[in-house]
Design a protein around this motif. Structure first.
Motif, PDB file in Angstrom:
ATOM      1  N   VAL A 162       0.833  -1.204   0.000  1.00  0.00           N
ATOM      2  CA  VAL A 162       0.000   0.000   0.000  1.00  0.00           C
ATOM      3  C   VAL A 162       0.867   1.253   0.000  1.00  0.00           C
ATOM      4  CG1 VAL A 162      -1.689   1.327   1.336  1.00  0.00           C
ATOM      5  CG2 VAL A 162      -1.957  -1.139   1.086  1.00  0.00           C
ATOM      6  N   ARG A 163       1.971   1.233   0.757  1.00  0.00           N
ATOM      7  CA  ARG A 163       2.871   2.399   0.753  1.00  0.00           C
ATOM      8  C   ARG A 163       3.472   2.622  -0.626  1.00  0.00           C
ATOM      9  NH1 ARG A 163       4.078   0.529   6.047  1.00  0.00           N
ATOM     10  NH2 ARG A 163       5.855  -0.705   5.322  1.00  0.00           N
ATOM     11  N   TRP A 164       3.815   1.545  -1.323  1.00  0.00           N
ATOM     12  CA  TRP A 164       4.321   1.682  -2.689  1.00  0.00           C
ATOM     13  C   TRP A 164       3.236   2.198  -3.624  1.00  0.00           C
ATOM     14  CZ3 TRP A 164       9.025   1.953  -4.516  1.00  0.00           C
ATOM     15  CH2 TRP A 164      10.080   1.380  -3.796  1.00  0.00           C
ATOM     16  N   MET A 165       2.001   1.790  -3.362  1.00  0.00           N
ATOM     17  CA  MET A 165       0.887   2.274  -4.178  1.00  0.00           C
ATOM     18  C   MET A 165       0.639   3.760  -3.962  1.00  0.00           C
ATOM     19  SD  MET A 165      -1.659  -0.993  -3.512  1.00  0.00           S
ATOM     20  CE  MET A 165      -3.130  -0.033  -3.828  1.00  0.00           C
ATOM     21  N   GLY A 166       1.241   4.330  -2.908  1.00  0.00           N
ATOM     22  CA  GLY A 166       1.046   5.746  -2.612  1.00  0.00           C
ATOM     23  C   GLY A 166       1.424   6.674  -3.748  1.00  0.00           C
ATOM     24  N   ILE A 167       2.219   6.197  -4.690  1.00  0.00           N
ATOM     25  CA  ILE A 167       2.582   7.034  -5.835  1.00  0.00           C
ATOM     26  C   ILE A 167       1.355   7.421  -6.650  1.00  0.00           C
ATOM     27  CG2 ILE A 167       3.000   5.104  -7.412  1.00  0.00           C
ATOM     28  CD1 ILE A 167       5.379   6.679  -8.537  1.00  0.00           C
ATOM     29  N   PHE A 168       0.289   6.597  -6.604  1.00  0.00           N
ATOM     30  CA  PHE A 168      -0.930   6.902  -7.352  1.00  0.00           C
ATOM     31  C   PHE A 168      -1.701   8.078  -6.746  1.00  0.00           C
ATOM     32  CE2 PHE A 168      -0.757   2.198  -8.446  1.00  0.00           C
ATOM     33  CZ  PHE A 168      -0.301   2.431  -9.734  1.00  0.00           C
ATOM     34  N   ASN A 169      -1.357   8.466  -5.520  1.00  0.00           N
ATOM     35  CA  ASN A 169      -2.023   9.620  -4.922  1.00  0.00           C
ATOM     36  C   ASN A 169      -1.491  10.939  -5.450  1.00  0.00           C
ATOM     37  OD1 ASN A 169      -4.209   9.017  -3.333  1.00  0.00           O
ATOM     38  ND2 ASN A 169      -3.050   8.789  -1.450  1.00  0.00           N
ATOM     39  N   LEU A 170      -0.406  10.873  -6.225  1.00  0.00           N
ATOM     40  CA  LEU A 170       0.150  12.063  -6.883  1.00  0.00           C
ATOM     41  C   LEU A 170       0.438  13.167  -5.872  1.00  0.00           C
ATOM     42  CD1 LEU A 170      -2.216  12.193 -10.009  1.00  0.00           C
ATOM     43  CD2 LEU A 170      -0.029  11.021  -9.768  1.00  0.00           C
ATOM     44  N   ASP A 171       1.054  12.777  -4.745  1.00  0.00           N
ATOM     45  CA  ASP A 171       1.436  13.741  -3.714  1.00  0.00           C
ATOM     46  C   ASP A 171       2.862  14.189  -3.984  1.00  0.00           C
ATOM     47  OD1 ASP A 171       1.932  15.241  -1.496  1.00  0.00           O
ATOM     48  OD2 ASP A 171       1.193  13.779  -0.051  1.00  0.00           O
ATOM     49  N   ALA A 172       2.998  15.333  -4.657  1.00  0.00           N
ATOM     50  CA  ALA A 172       4.318  15.821  -5.040  1.00  0.00           C
ATOM     51  C   ALA A 172       5.166  16.177  -3.829  1.00  0.00           C
ATOM     52  CB  ALA A 172       4.177  17.045  -5.944  1.00  0.00           C
ATOM     53  N   PHE A 173       4.546  16.563  -2.724  1.00  0.00           N
ATOM     54  CA  PHE A 173       5.295  16.965  -1.538  1.00  0.00           C
ATOM     55  C   PHE A 173       6.064  15.785  -0.947  1.00  0.00           C
ATOM     56  CE2 PHE A 173       1.649  19.800  -1.871  1.00  0.00           C
ATOM     57  CZ  PHE A 173       2.265  21.036  -1.806  1.00  0.00           C
ATOM     58  N   ALA A 174       5.488  14.581  -1.029  1.00  0.00           N
ATOM     59  CA  ALA A 174       6.174  13.399  -0.515  1.00  0.00           C
ATOM     60  C   ALA A 174       7.277  12.953  -1.466  1.00  0.00           C
ATOM     61  CB  ALA A 174       5.178  12.266  -0.305  1.00  0.00           C
ATOM     62  N   VAL A 175       7.040  13.093  -2.765  1.00  0.00           N
ATOM     63  CA  VAL A 175       8.014  12.633  -3.755  1.00  0.00           C
ATOM     64  C   VAL A 175       9.270  13.493  -3.749  1.00  0.00           C
ATOM     65  CG1 VAL A 175       8.431  12.268  -6.213  1.00  0.00           C
ATOM     66  CG2 VAL A 175       6.234  11.634  -5.210  1.00  0.00           C
ATOM     67  N   PHE A 176       9.104  14.830  -3.619  1.00  0.00           N
ATOM     68  CA  PHE A 176      10.231  15.750  -3.752  1.00  0.00           C
ATOM     69  C   PHE A 176      10.785  16.237  -2.412  1.00  0.00           C
ATOM     70  CE2 PHE A 176       7.929  16.194  -7.794  1.00  0.00           C
ATOM     71  CZ  PHE A 176       8.948  15.881  -8.673  1.00  0.00           C
ATOM     72  N   ARG A 177      10.379  15.608  -1.304  1.00  0.00           N
ATOM     73  CA  ARG A 177      10.950  15.921   0.010  1.00  0.00           C
ATOM     74  C   ARG A 177      10.921  17.413   0.289  1.00  0.00           C
ATOM     75  NH1 ARG A 177      16.459  12.370  -0.655  1.00  0.00           N
ATOM     76  NH2 ARG A 177      15.473  10.391  -1.208  1.00  0.00           N
ATOM     77  N   ALA A 178       9.729  17.959   0.329  1.00  0.00           N
ATOM     78  CA  ALA A 178       9.580  19.408   0.503  1.00  0.00           C
ATOM     79  C   ALA A 178      10.235  19.905   1.784  1.00  0.00           C
ATOM     80  CB  ALA A 178       8.098  19.769   0.508  1.00  0.00           C
ATOM     81  N   GLY A 179      10.269  19.076   2.840  1.00  0.00           N
ATOM     82  CA  GLY A 179      10.886  19.482   4.097  1.00  0.00           C
ATOM     83  C   GLY A 179      12.366  19.727   3.977  1.00  0.00           C
ATOM     84  N   CYS A 180      13.019  19.112   2.982  1.00  0.00           N
ATOM     85  CA  CYS A 180      14.446  19.334   2.767  1.00  0.00           C
ATOM     86  C   CYS A 180      14.699  20.532   1.862  1.00  0.00           C
ATOM     87  CB  CYS A 180      15.085  18.085   2.159  1.00  0.00           C
ATOM     88  SG  CYS A 180      15.094  16.655   3.268  1.00  0.00           S
ATOM     89  N   VAL A 181      13.767  20.797   0.966  1.00  0.00           N
ATOM     90  CA  VAL A 181      13.932  21.909   0.023  1.00  0.00           C
ATOM     91  C   VAL A 181      13.668  23.245   0.693  1.00  0.00           C
ATOM     92  CG1 VAL A 181      13.095  22.924  -2.137  1.00  0.00           C
ATOM     93  CG2 VAL A 181      13.313  20.430  -1.911  1.00  0.00           C
TER      94      VAL A 181
END
Length: 574
Positions: free
Chosen positions: A230-249
């Protein structure tokens, strides 16, 4: 208390004195083991820290995986992320706890990188690794390995997909007649495959969001290893903040930033596209036309559940006893933010406005747009209909002409998790989720709404899978009278997931046998839209007769999906 032997330890969530003794630091038994009117039990998730005869609240030892908000309270909670809560450390040099401890604020129970109530948030300059469920320092070697892995695996895949799509669009539709002919010959197969992938994505989003709601409200997640799937399926939620590590940027990134960014960007995009289309109207164009409108509807279709979930999370709060007779109230989604004060009130009011725009406004607007074109949609001869339906086709293309409203029904179903999040009790969430899911399964079975037979079968199977996942979440919750082997349950869910993917492959391979047994009877010797077969003269005429016969045929074919041939189809009704 006088006796802290294992035989007297209670499993109650919070039990430390009654009446005035709740305000006392010491809860003590009489020598015979009794106490008038008091209930002095070690709460779940705690143990003795000292060997003294009388146990005080501050001497409770919190075991790993549990949390308490203050040393002066016996109220304990099970942590959302098991690896986040290290428990009470007896070694101040331990790597399991943060170097800078914030006593009486709970961070003394958190592993390095975690902070806030329930140790549920990452510190500044850390990001959350959803696979391993740990907070990773942005400048660590582990973060560098993750970035390297992503650049090697994810980015090339994305780049290849973009390049292939660009070539197909640029060459296939502008210069190459050969590719256009290939597409025309396989249009039905390609369209059906796209429907199957869409069904897969929307059901993945629904399952992910149902687990998110359950966990946020204190329920148990899916058992492993299905939880990892299910965590791998999380990519289908299209959450760009999780993909691009907004907390680091961006330093100081929190849920407030995510809320305003995700909603205002979407609203801004819609406004820009509408302004552009209104400008086109001045030169003879139409508002509901153009590639940019298609892109807008496509983006809204896939991102609406995620955006709506972000908005709904604003209203979910939790309270912790502060040990001084009061409570601290925090947001469930980001426990570094309090559910009180002017800042939260401004965010709350903003979320109400965005709620009317997205989870309420978008489905309503979609219904009105489709209703305005219902005659053209119901009378269309192909999946996409005529040129006047070009922009809206993405919404109704999956459904038969007479069941176009299912595009709105399914959209509302995908928004169910965000409405469930407004309920505070996990049991209520489960009851409503199961009732709605069962209802959807029955409706799908009775209406067979899809344009093609294989999508009916796949949609029906996927709808049942959602019910099974809800039952798995229910069984994963602690129930004293019911013992479930979670590993067996998890592997069962993994097997079903693999089966659905395999079903998509099978339906694609057998497309010519499954989806071409429908016969649409039209007056004269015209041909149908699914196989070019001639139809005898004198049969029912008109769009209504066509829909009636098609519905009749689709019911038959649905029963004979796996292997029945067109020759076995019954004669068309007179």
């Amino acid at each position: 208390r006088a006796d802290t032997g294992d035989d007297m330890i209670s499993s109650s969530k919070y039990s430390w004195g009654t009446g005035g003794e709740r305000e006392e630091n010491n809860c003590e038994f009489y020598p015979d083991g009794t106490h008038p009117g008091a209930c002095c039990a070690i709460p779940e998730g705690a143990d003795r820290l000292s060997s003294e005869k009388f146990l005080t609240v501050d001497q409770l030892k919190i075991i790993p995986g549990y949390y308490r908000h203050s040393r002066q309270t016996a109220q304990t909670f099970e942590c959302k992320h098991k690896r986040a809560c290290a428990g009470t450390s007896t070694d101040p040099e331990s790597d399991d706890v943060a170097d800078a401890r914030l006593l009486d604020l709970g961070d003394e129970l958190c592993r390095v990188g975690f902070t806030g109530p329930l140790c549920s948030s990452c510190r500044d300059k850390y990001y959350f690794d959803g696979i391993d469920e740990v907070c990773v320092a942005c400048d660590s070697e582990e973060a560098a390995k993750h970035s390297k892995s992503a650049s090697k695996e994810v980015l090339p895949i994305v780049a290849i997909v973009v390049v292939v799509l660009a070539i197909v669009v640029a060459i296939g539709f502008r210069t190459s007649d050969a590719l256009q002919r290939v597409y025309s010959r396989n249009e039905e197969r390609i369209m059906t495959a796209s429907h199957h992938l869409t069904i897969l994505v929307v059901h993945a989003q629904l399952i992910i969001n149902l687990q998110t709601v359950t966990v946020l409200r204190g329920g148990a997640p899916f058992p492993e290893p299905f939880a990892t799937v299910v965590r791998w399926m999380g990519i289908f939620n299209l959450d760009a903040f999780a993909v691009f590590r907004a907390g680091c940027v961006a330093g100081g990134f929190n849920f407030i930033t995510k809320l305003y960014t995700s909603t205002l960007l979407s609203v801004g995009l819609i406004v820009v596209i509408f302004v552009r289309r209104l400008y086109k109207v001045l030169y003879g164009g139409r508002v509901w036309d153009g590639v940019e409108m298609k892109f807008m509807f496509l983006l809204i279709f896939f991102t609406l559940p995620t955006t709506s979930m972000i908005i709904a999370k604003v209203f979910a709060c939790v309270e912790f006893e502060d040990g001084n007779g009061g409570v601290d109230k925090y947001m469930l989604v980001d426990m570094t933010l309090r559910c009180e004060g002017d800042r939260y009130q401004a965010m709350h009011d903003f979320a109400v406005v965005m709620g009317f725009i997205f989870p309420v406004g978008v489905p309503l607007a979609s219904l009105l747009l489709l209703w305005a074109r219902r005659d053209e949609i119901e009378e269309r001869e192909t999946r996409l209909g005529g040129e006047e339906l070009n922009v809206l086709a993405f919404y109704f293309r999956m459904y038969a002409p007479e069941t176009w409203i299912w595009s709105v029904i399914d959209m509302e179903r995908r928004l169910v998790p965000c409405w469930l999040l407004l309920l505070e009790d996990t049991s209520d969430q489960m009851v409503y989720a199961l009732l709605l899911s069962y209802g959807f399964v029955i409706m799908w079975r009775e209406f067979n709404p899809s344009y093609d037979v294989s999508s009916d079968d796949l949609g029906y199977t996927a709808a049942w899978f959602v019910v099974v996942c809800l039952l798995a979440l229910l069984l994963s919750s602690p129930m004293p009278d019911l013992k479930i082997d979670e590993a067996v349950l998890a592997w069962f869910l993994v097997a079903i997931t693999a089966g659905i993917v395999g079903m998509i492959v099978y339906l694609g391979i057998m497309h010519h046998k499954i989806d071409k047994v429908e016969v649409v009877y039209i007056s004269g010797t015209e041909t149908n839209d699914t196989g070019g077969r001639e139809t005898p003269a004198g049969e029912p005429n008109g769009a209504e007769a066509k829909r009636n016969v098609k519905r009749h045929k689709r019911k038959f074919v649905r029963r004979g999906t796996f292997g029945q041939q067109a020759a076995e189809a019954p004669a068309a009704p007179a």
